[in-house]
Scaffold this active site. Structure first.
Site, PDB file in Angstrom:
ATOM      1  N   HIS A 204       0.805  -1.226   0.000  1.00 33.46           N
ATOM      2  CA  HIS A 204       0.000   0.000   0.000  1.00 33.46           C
ATOM      3  C   HIS A 204       0.835   1.272   0.000  1.00 33.46           C
ATOM      4  CE1 HIS A 204       1.127  -0.060   4.226  1.00 33.46           C
ATOM      5  NE2 HIS A 204       0.782   1.209   4.282  1.00 33.46           N
TER       6      HIS A 204
HETATM    7  C1  UD1 Z   1      -1.410   6.147   5.687  1.00 31.23           C
HETATM    8  C2  UD1 Z   1      -0.027   6.568   6.176  1.00 31.23           C
HETATM    9  C3  UD1 Z   1       0.953   5.420   6.022  1.00 31.23           C
HETATM   10  C4  UD1 Z   1       0.423   4.166   6.710  1.00 31.23           C
HETATM   11  C5  UD1 Z   1      -0.973   3.842   6.239  1.00 31.23           C
HETATM   12  C6  UD1 Z   1      -1.527   2.704   7.051  1.00 31.23           C
HETATM   13  C7  UD1 Z   1       0.591   8.944   5.867  1.00 31.23           C
HETATM   14  C8  UD1 Z   1       1.360   9.910   5.065  1.00 31.23           C
HETATM   15  N1  UD1 Z   1       0.500   7.693   5.392  1.00 31.23           N
HETATM   16  O1  UD1 Z   1      -1.300   5.848   4.301  1.00 31.23           O
HETATM   17  O2  UD1 Z   1       2.194   5.753   6.598  1.00 31.23           O
HETATM   18  O3  UD1 Z   1       1.287   3.091   6.399  1.00 31.23           O
HETATM   19  O4  UD1 Z   1      -1.825   4.996   6.419  1.00 31.23           O
HETATM   20  O5  UD1 Z   1      -2.511   2.003   6.390  1.00 31.23           O
HETATM   21  O6  UD1 Z   1       0.062   9.307   6.912  1.00 31.23           O
HETATM   22  N2  UD1 Z   1      -8.711   5.739   1.806  1.00 31.23           N
HETATM   23  C9  UD1 Z   1      -9.944   5.131   1.907  1.00 31.23           C
HETATM   24  N3  UD1 Z   1     -10.454   4.916   3.159  1.00 31.23           N
HETATM   25  C10 UD1 Z   1      -9.802   5.277   4.274  1.00 31.23           C
HETATM   26  C11 UD1 Z   1      -8.568   5.908   4.164  1.00 31.23           C
HETATM   27  C12 UD1 Z   1      -8.036   6.128   2.926  1.00 31.23           C
HETATM   28  O7  UD1 Z   1     -10.558   4.782   0.912  1.00 31.23           O
HETATM   29  O8  UD1 Z   1     -10.327   5.039   5.355  1.00 31.23           O
HETATM   30  C13 UD1 Z   1      -8.117   5.955   0.469  1.00 31.23           C
HETATM   31  C14 UD1 Z   1      -8.376   7.347  -0.084  1.00 31.23           C
HETATM   32  O9  UD1 Z   1      -8.534   7.235  -1.458  1.00 31.23           O
HETATM   33  C15 UD1 Z   1      -7.077   8.060   0.230  1.00 31.23           C
HETATM   34  C16 UD1 Z   1      -6.038   6.956   0.114  1.00 31.23           C
HETATM   35  O10 UD1 Z   1      -6.706   5.780   0.563  1.00 31.23           O
HETATM   36  O11 UD1 Z   1      -6.828   9.127  -0.651  1.00 31.23           O
HETATM   37  C17 UD1 Z   1      -4.801   7.199   0.949  1.00 31.23           C
HETATM   38  O12 UD1 Z   1      -5.129   7.445   2.306  1.00 31.23           O
HETATM   39  P1  UD1 Z   1      -4.120   8.261   3.274  1.00 31.23           P
HETATM   40  O13 UD1 Z   1      -4.628   8.279   4.648  1.00 31.23           O
HETATM   41  O14 UD1 Z   1      -3.757   9.555   2.635  1.00 31.23           O
HETATM   42  O15 UD1 Z   1      -2.804   7.414   3.219  1.00 31.23           O
HETATM   43  P2  UD1 Z   1      -2.573   5.858   3.365  1.00 31.23           P
HETATM   44  O16 UD1 Z   1      -2.085   5.342   2.059  1.00 31.23           O
HETATM   45  O17 UD1 Z   1      -3.739   5.206   4.002  1.00 31.23           O
HETATM   46  N1  UDP Z   2      -3.674  -5.376   9.145  1.00 32.73           N
HETATM   47  C1  UDP Z   2      -4.969  -5.881   9.346  1.00 32.73           C
HETATM   48  N2  UDP Z   2      -5.711  -6.279   8.261  1.00 32.73           N
HETATM   49  C2  UDP Z   2      -5.230  -6.207   6.987  1.00 32.73           C
HETATM   50  C3  UDP Z   2      -3.901  -5.701   6.796  1.00 32.73           C
HETATM   51  C4  UDP Z   2      -3.176  -5.285   7.903  1.00 32.73           C
HETATM   52  O1  UDP Z   2      -5.438  -5.983  10.488  1.00 32.73           O
HETATM   53  O2  UDP Z   2      -5.935  -6.591   6.053  1.00 32.73           O
HETATM   54  C5  UDP Z   2      -2.911  -4.914  10.308  1.00 32.73           C
HETATM   55  C6  UDP Z   2      -1.595  -5.635  10.545  1.00 32.73           C
HETATM   56  O3  UDP Z   2      -1.775  -6.720  11.414  1.00 32.73           O
HETATM   57  C7  UDP Z   2      -0.716  -4.553  11.142  1.00 32.73           C
HETATM   58  C8  UDP Z   2      -1.266  -3.272  10.589  1.00 32.73           C
HETATM   59  O4  UDP Z   2      -2.559  -3.576  10.072  1.00 32.73           O
HETATM   60  O5  UDP Z   2      -0.873  -4.509  12.556  1.00 32.73           O
HETATM   61  C9  UDP Z   2      -0.384  -2.741   9.496  1.00 32.73           C
HETATM   62  O6  UDP Z   2      -0.994  -1.651   8.911  1.00 32.73           O
HETATM   63  P1  UDP Z   2      -0.564  -1.064   7.511  1.00 32.73           P
HETATM   64  O7  UDP Z   2       0.151  -2.093   6.718  1.00 32.73           O
HETATM   65  O8  UDP Z   2      -1.765  -0.436   6.948  1.00 32.73           O
HETATM   66  O9  UDP Z   2       0.410   0.137   7.924  1.00 32.73           O
HETATM   67  P2  UDP Z   2       1.972   0.246   8.223  1.00 32.73           P
HETATM   68  O10 UDP Z   2       2.329  -0.708   9.295  1.00 32.73           O
HETATM   69  O11 UDP Z   2       2.696  -0.004   6.940  1.00 32.73           O
HETATM   70  O12 UDP Z   2       2.113   1.674   8.620  1.00 32.73           O
END
Ligand code: UD1
Ligand code: UDP
Length: 367
Positions: A204
């Site tokens: 992601h």
């Molecule tokens: C964010 C964090 C990343 C973390 C990840 C965990 C930042 C800069 N990035 O990335 O470090 O690893 O969360 O999962 O803070 N969206 C949805 N539903 C949601 C949230 C997001 O559909 O509930 C979609 C939207 O299209 C949005 C995109 O995902 O534009 C990205 O969401 P965003 O919160 O900006 O960053 P993540 O990629 O989730």
């Molecule tokens: N996770 C989850 N369901 C999923 C994918 C991830 O519960 O389908 C959990 C996973 O166990 C871990 C956390 O989400 O604790 C990781 O989140 P993510 O990969 O979104 O973010 P990152 O750790 O890269 O910031």
């Protein structure tokens, strides 16, 4: 000690859960602020329910936007709460925009900041997370850092007077829930999977999925490796990645099965029973190491090098040839490594420090 906890994304909810539980058990007053960075029920609500967390006291409802707009809206929202609550300390976790906004809002008001999971460095400033980590560490008063490597990074940046090695709260969470997952989760049956005969994939990161050539190279590499054994790859897909697949009209190779994001118990179950995990997630690199599943990281750098040092993880990058090589190298690896992220008592140590009658002295906390 009156605490404000700021969180906003899936990994923060999971890694804060043991800290919130510890606050409740010790009757430490806290205000839980949700920025709303994640809002889809399967990235948000499902974790509050399953981890039995109290509903947020304040929900800022910020949602998705560009980095500047999203962070600015959170900063404004958190500041309002801080004016109102006047806490002794604000706790933030990790490296997201929610982490940055929470820490910055507090630091500007001269309220103490505790950064949980401090000191991680990928040394890649193109990652938005790296900027967030560096800034937050430098404005925080308590750096709750997981390992001796991360302590050294912080020392080199001149922050020795505020470092506390506590371990990572992800160990606490994994220990608390892995057995429950084994007992309760029916995900293997639901997906028709045999333990040890499938691969898990998560991807992601913006730098991987927002560029078509990188994303398709990553998927091709994992699929080519999976085709060697004929086992499926299960990919619980993050909405950012799903949006990119739709926008690029990207054809996902047959070996890769997309499923909706999973709840924590189902995901832990898959992490524990997969033959191998492929990931660009931070939390997944840690959890596979903790649970004894070998991991291949689909990136060129990692801020969790400890997983590579102990032999649990391999940095493959994005070239299919390298991904296949890394898969062969890691498949069947005996999980006889030591877990470098602590003993599952990180939340306990953090609360001991925050509630100490006199200001704690920086340094390693004995086990
Ligand atoms: C964010 C964090 C990343 C973390 C990840 C965990 C930042 C800069 N990035 O990335 O470090 O690893 O969360 O999962 O803070 N969206 C949805 N539903 C949601 C949230 C997001 O559909 O509930 C979609 C939207 O299209 C949005 C995109 O995902 O534009 C990205 O969401 P965003 O919160 O900006 O960053 P993540 O990629 O989730
Ligand atoms: N996770 C989850 N369901 C999923 C994918 C991830 O519960 O389908 C959990 C996973 O166990 C871990 C956390 O989400 O604790 C990781 O989140 P993510 O990969 O979104 O973010 P990152 O750790 O890269 O910031």
């Amino acid at each position: 000690t009156n605490v404000v906890i700021v969180l906003g994304t899936r990994p923060e909810i999971i890694k804060f859960a043991p800290v919130i539980r510890e606050c409740i058990d010790r009757e430490v007053p806290f205000t839980l602020v949700h920025t709303g960075q994640h809002y889809s029920p399967d990235l948000d609500e499902v974790f509050f329910d399953q981890l039995e967390l109290p509903a947020p006291d304040v929900h800022l409802g910020v949602g998705s936007d560009s980095h500047g707009k999203q962070t600015a809206a959170m900063l404004e929202g958190v500041e309002e709460v801080l004016f109102d609550v006047e806490p002794d300390v604000v706790l933030v976790q990790g490296d997201t925009n929610s982490t940055l906004a929470g820490a910055l809002a507090a630091a500007k008001l001269n309220i103490e900041v505790g950064h949980i999971e401090a000191g991680l460095r990928s040394f890649d400033r193109e990652m938005p997370e790296e900027t967030n980590r560096v800034v937050v560490d430098h404005i925080a008063d308590y750096l709750f850092t997981p390992t001796s490597e991360t302590r050294e990074y912080l020392e080199r940046e001149g922050l020795s007077d505020r470092i506390f090695v506590t371990g990572n709260t992800v160990v606490d969470a994994a220990h608390q829930y892995a057995d429950v997952a084994a007992e309760k989760s029916t995900v293997l049956d639901e997906l028709g999977l045999e333990p040890g005969e499938f691969y898990l994939l998560t991807a992601h990161r913006a730098e991987n999925v927002d560029q078509l050539d990188r994303f398709s190279s990553l998927l091709d590499g994992v699929a080519q490796f999976a085709d060697e054994t004929g086992w499926d790859v299960v990919y619980p897909i993050h909405p950012r990645a799903q949006n990119r697949i739709d926008a690029f009209d990207l054809e996902v190779p047959d070996a890769i099965r997309l499923v909706e994001p999973l709840d924590f118990l189902d995901f832990l179950r898959l992490e524990s029973t997969a033959a191998l995990a492929f990931t660009d997630s931070g939390g997944v690199q840690e959890e596979t190491c903790i649970l004894g599943t070998p991991c291949v990281t689909l990136r060129y750098t990692t801020e969790r090098p400890e997983t590579v040092y102990v032999g649990a993880n391999c940095l493959a990058g994005l070239d299919p040839v390298d991904i296949v090589d890394a898969g062969r190298q890691m498949l069947g690896k005996r999980p006889d490594w030591d877990v470098p992220f602590g003993d599952g008592r990180a939340a306990e140590r953090i609360l001991d420090l925050l509630t100490a009658p006199t200001s704690p002295t920086a340094g390693t906390i004995p086990a």
